[in-house]
Scaffold this motif. Structure first.
Motif, PDB file in Angstrom:
ATOM      1  N   LEU A  76      51.510  -7.858 -27.490  1.00  0.00           N
ATOM      2  CA  LEU A  76      51.209  -9.117 -26.794  1.00  0.00           C
ATOM      3  C   LEU A  76      52.260  -9.403 -25.721  1.00  0.00           C
ATOM      4  O   LEU A  76      51.935  -9.874 -24.630  1.00  0.00           O
ATOM      5  N   THR A  77      53.511  -9.109 -26.033  1.00  0.00           N
ATOM      6  CA  THR A  77      54.592  -9.308 -25.062  1.00  0.00           C
ATOM      7  C   THR A  77      54.373  -8.439 -23.832  1.00  0.00           C
ATOM      8  O   THR A  77      54.513  -8.906 -22.687  1.00  0.00           O
ATOM      9  N   ALA A  78      54.022  -7.172 -24.049  1.00  0.00           N
ATOM     10  CA  ALA A  78      53.778  -6.255 -22.935  1.00  0.00           C
ATOM     11  C   ALA A  78      52.601  -6.727 -22.084  1.00  0.00           C
ATOM     12  O   ALA A  78      52.685  -6.761 -20.846  1.00  0.00           O
ATOM     13  N   ALA A  79      51.507  -7.097 -22.747  1.00  0.00           N
ATOM     14  CA  ALA A  79      50.305  -7.513 -22.024  1.00  0.00           C
ATOM     15  C   ALA A  79      50.515  -8.837 -21.290  1.00  0.00           C
ATOM     16  O   ALA A  79      50.112  -8.982 -20.129  1.00  0.00           O
ATOM     17  N   LEU A  80      51.143  -9.799 -21.944  1.00  0.00           N
ATOM     18  CA  LEU A  80      51.376 -11.096 -21.295  1.00  0.00           C
ATOM     19  C   LEU A  80      52.340 -10.964 -20.117  1.00  0.00           C
ATOM     20  O   LEU A  80      52.188 -11.639 -19.091  1.00  0.00           O
ATOM     21  N   GLY A  81      53.335 -10.091 -20.261  1.00  0.00           N
ATOM     22  CA  GLY A  81      54.244  -9.854 -19.149  1.00  0.00           C
ATOM     23  C   GLY A  81      53.522  -9.295 -17.941  1.00  0.00           C
ATOM     24  O   GLY A  81      53.757  -9.723 -16.802  1.00  0.00           O
ATOM     25  N   CYS A  82      52.620  -8.334 -18.186  1.00  0.00           N
ATOM     26  CA  CYS A  82      51.828  -7.770 -17.084  1.00  0.00           C
ATOM     27  C   CYS A  82      50.872  -8.804 -16.507  1.00  0.00           C
ATOM     28  O   CYS A  82      50.611  -8.818 -15.294  1.00  0.00           O
ATOM     29  N   ARG A  83      50.391  -9.682 -17.369  1.00  0.00           N
ATOM     30  CA  ARG A  83      49.435 -10.718 -16.901  1.00  0.00           C
ATOM     31  C   ARG A  83      50.123 -11.753 -16.020  1.00  0.00           C
ATOM     32  O   ARG A  83      49.610 -12.126 -14.951  1.00  0.00           O
ATOM     33  N   PHE A  84      51.281 -12.223 -16.427  1.00  0.00           N
ATOM     34  CA  PHE A  84      51.923 -13.317 -15.695  1.00  0.00           C
ATOM     35  C   PHE A  84      52.912 -12.848 -14.636  1.00  0.00           C
ATOM     36  O   PHE A  84      53.047 -13.460 -13.592  1.00  0.00           O
ATOM     37  N   PHE A  85      53.598 -11.744 -14.885  1.00  0.00           N
ATOM     38  CA  PHE A  85      54.583 -11.263 -13.913  1.00  0.00           C
ATOM     39  C   PHE A  85      53.962 -10.423 -12.806  1.00  0.00           C
ATOM     40  O   PHE A  85      54.428 -10.419 -11.668  1.00  0.00           O
ATOM     41  N   PHE A  86      52.883  -9.695 -13.163  1.00  0.00           N
ATOM     42  CA  PHE A  86      52.300  -8.767 -12.199  1.00  0.00           C
ATOM     43  C   PHE A  86      50.832  -9.045 -11.905  1.00  0.00           C
ATOM     44  O   PHE A  86      50.133  -8.210 -11.342  1.00  0.00           O
ATOM     45  N   ALA A  87      50.359 -10.218 -12.330  1.00  0.00           N
ATOM     46  CA  ALA A  87      49.009 -10.705 -11.995  1.00  0.00           C
ATOM     47  C   ALA A  87      47.908  -9.732 -12.386  1.00  0.00           C
ATOM     48  O   ALA A  87      46.907  -9.596 -11.680  1.00  0.00           O
ATOM     49  N   ALA A 225      57.816  -1.959 -10.412  1.00  0.00           N
ATOM     50  CA  ALA A 225      58.477  -2.885 -11.335  1.00  0.00           C
ATOM     51  C   ALA A 225      57.733  -2.987 -12.661  1.00  0.00           C
ATOM     52  O   ALA A 225      58.355  -3.108 -13.728  1.00  0.00           O
ATOM     53  N   GLU A 226      56.416  -2.913 -12.616  1.00  0.00           N
ATOM     54  CA  GLU A 226      55.624  -3.023 -13.843  1.00  0.00           C
ATOM     55  C   GLU A 226      55.934  -1.861 -14.788  1.00  0.00           C
ATOM     56  O   GLU A 226      55.977  -2.036 -16.015  1.00  0.00           O
ATOM     57  N   LEU A 227      56.155  -0.695 -14.230  1.00  0.00           N
ATOM     58  CA  LEU A 227      56.510   0.470 -15.027  1.00  0.00           C
ATOM     59  C   LEU A 227      57.826   0.238 -15.764  1.00  0.00           C
ATOM     60  O   LEU A 227      57.933   0.498 -16.970  1.00  0.00           O
ATOM     61  N   PHE A 228      58.819  -0.275 -15.070  1.00  0.00           N
ATOM     62  CA  PHE A 228      60.112  -0.529 -15.694  1.00  0.00           C
ATOM     63  C   PHE A 228      60.002  -1.625 -16.760  1.00  0.00           C
ATOM     64  O   PHE A 228      60.711  -1.588 -17.768  1.00  0.00           O
ATOM     65  N   TRP A 229      59.128  -2.597 -16.546  1.00  0.00           N
ATOM     66  CA  TRP A 229      58.893  -3.625 -17.556  1.00  0.00           C
ATOM     67  C   TRP A 229      58.386  -2.997 -18.854  1.00  0.00           C
ATOM     68  O   TRP A 229      58.877  -3.303 -19.943  1.00  0.00           O
ATOM     69  N   LEU A 230      57.441  -2.085 -18.737  1.00  0.00           N
ATOM     70  CA  LEU A 230      56.880  -1.440 -19.922  1.00  0.00           C
ATOM     71  C   LEU A 230      57.923  -0.574 -20.630  1.00  0.00           C
ATOM     72  O   LEU A 230      57.943  -0.505 -21.860  1.00  0.00           O
ATOM     73  N   VAL A 231      58.782   0.064 -19.858  1.00  0.00           N
ATOM     74  CA  VAL A 231      59.835   0.880 -20.458  1.00  0.00           C
ATOM     75  C   VAL A 231      60.829   0.001 -21.220  1.00  0.00           C
ATOM     76  O   VAL A 231      61.263   0.338 -22.327  1.00  0.00           O
TER      77      VAL A 231
END
Length: 309
Positions: A76-87, A225-231
């Protein structure tokens, strides 16, 4: 110090695979080696380990529930981060992002890592978590994508997905039959057990060698940036959340605790990329997540080992 030396020896085997691919091996020559690892060596190691263990040593529902809960929170953290940080609004993409941020390299790195660091006492947790990962993470991600695409039509498609992701998966099948033999207390013929004893030890060096040979770092220049977020989610947030769930639940079995954290701290497993490729969902980005997380895990996993051992 022994733990740090073990982890660096594992990464040295990965480095040898990377070097071998670029010197004496061709891409085609690696195919039979990978087949040997995935369909023979890893299943032999898992079966050989499980059937000799008492059933209660690897079936601990509370510990498995804690790991699963921590993994779901991380997804959920990974998905929500991609949803709100990377639209990112596409549910299928968010499903693959969650898989990239939680599915560990259980087979190629998890087995040799836990075996090398914890030995036989950590095998019960290792087997259980690998089985859990294949059932709920790989199978669950496929189910979510299929349900989204089919808009919930029928159960036949769901059964087909379960068949492809579990019943034909040699890791799942070997683990299942190992559990069955253990539960029924079946004594294997000496010829069979001797063959397993010869085959299983090949898993650690060959699996890590193949992992190193599969790495392609030249594509990292395309990362975002999204890649680094997931890492960051995979290598830092996932093990932290698993540690927090175990602590909050008051679970104090050190073998289970260490195995769970080490497995959560591993880089993204290649099966996450396979699923992305299968459904044509951010395949290149998933591949990059596997590569970059594997590269950075040389440092991050070593730090986790140094902190906990």
């Amino acid at each position: 110090m022994a733990g740090i030396e073990t982890i660096f020896s594992l990464f040295l085997l990965i480095a040898l695979g990377y070097l071998g691919k670029r010197t004496v091996l061709s891409g085609q020559s690696l195919v039979p080696i990978n087949i040997f690892v995935f369909y023979f060596a890893v299943p032999a190691l898992l079966f050989n380990s499980v059937y000799q263990l008492p059933l209660d040593s690897f079936f601990k529902p509370v510990y498995l529930a804690a790991f699963l809960f921590g993994t779901v929170l991380t997804a959920l953290t990974a998905a929500l981060g991609c949803r709100f940080f990377f639209a990112e609004k596409n549910n299928e993409v968010l499903t693959i992002r969650a898989l990239n941020g939680t599915f560990s390299n259980y087979a190629y790195m998890g087995i040799p890592l836990v075996y090398g660091l914890l030995g036989e006492p950590g095998y019960g947790a290792l087997i259980s978590i690998i089985l859990l990962g294949n059932v709920f993470q790989i199978g669950g991600a496929q189910l979510l994508v299929e349900i989204h695409r089919q808009e919930g039509k029928g159960v036949k498609q769901v059964l087909q997905i379960l068949d492809r992701s579990l019943l034909r998966n040699p890791i799942f099948v070997a683990t299942f039959f190992g559990v069955l033999v253990s539960a029924l207390e079946i004594s294997l013929p000496s010829l069979f057990s001797t063959t397993l004893d010869m085959l299983a030890p090949a898993t650690v060096p060959v699996a890590l060698f193949c992992l190193g040979a599969s790495l392609e770092f030249k594509t990292l220049k395309e990362s975002k940036a999204e890649l680094f977020w997931l890492v960051v989610v995979k290598l830092l947030i996932h093990p932290l959340i698993v540690l927090a769930t175990f602590t909050a639940a008051g679970l104090d079995d050190q073998n289970w605790l260490l195995a769970a954290i080490f497995l959560a701290a591993l880089p993204t497993g290649a099966l996450a990329h396979v699923i992305a490729l299968k459904y044509d969902i951010k395949e290149k980005e998933s591949s990059l997540t596997v590569v970059l997380s594997t590269l950075i895990s040389v440092v991050s996993v070593s730090l986790w080992v140094g902190l906990l051992l």
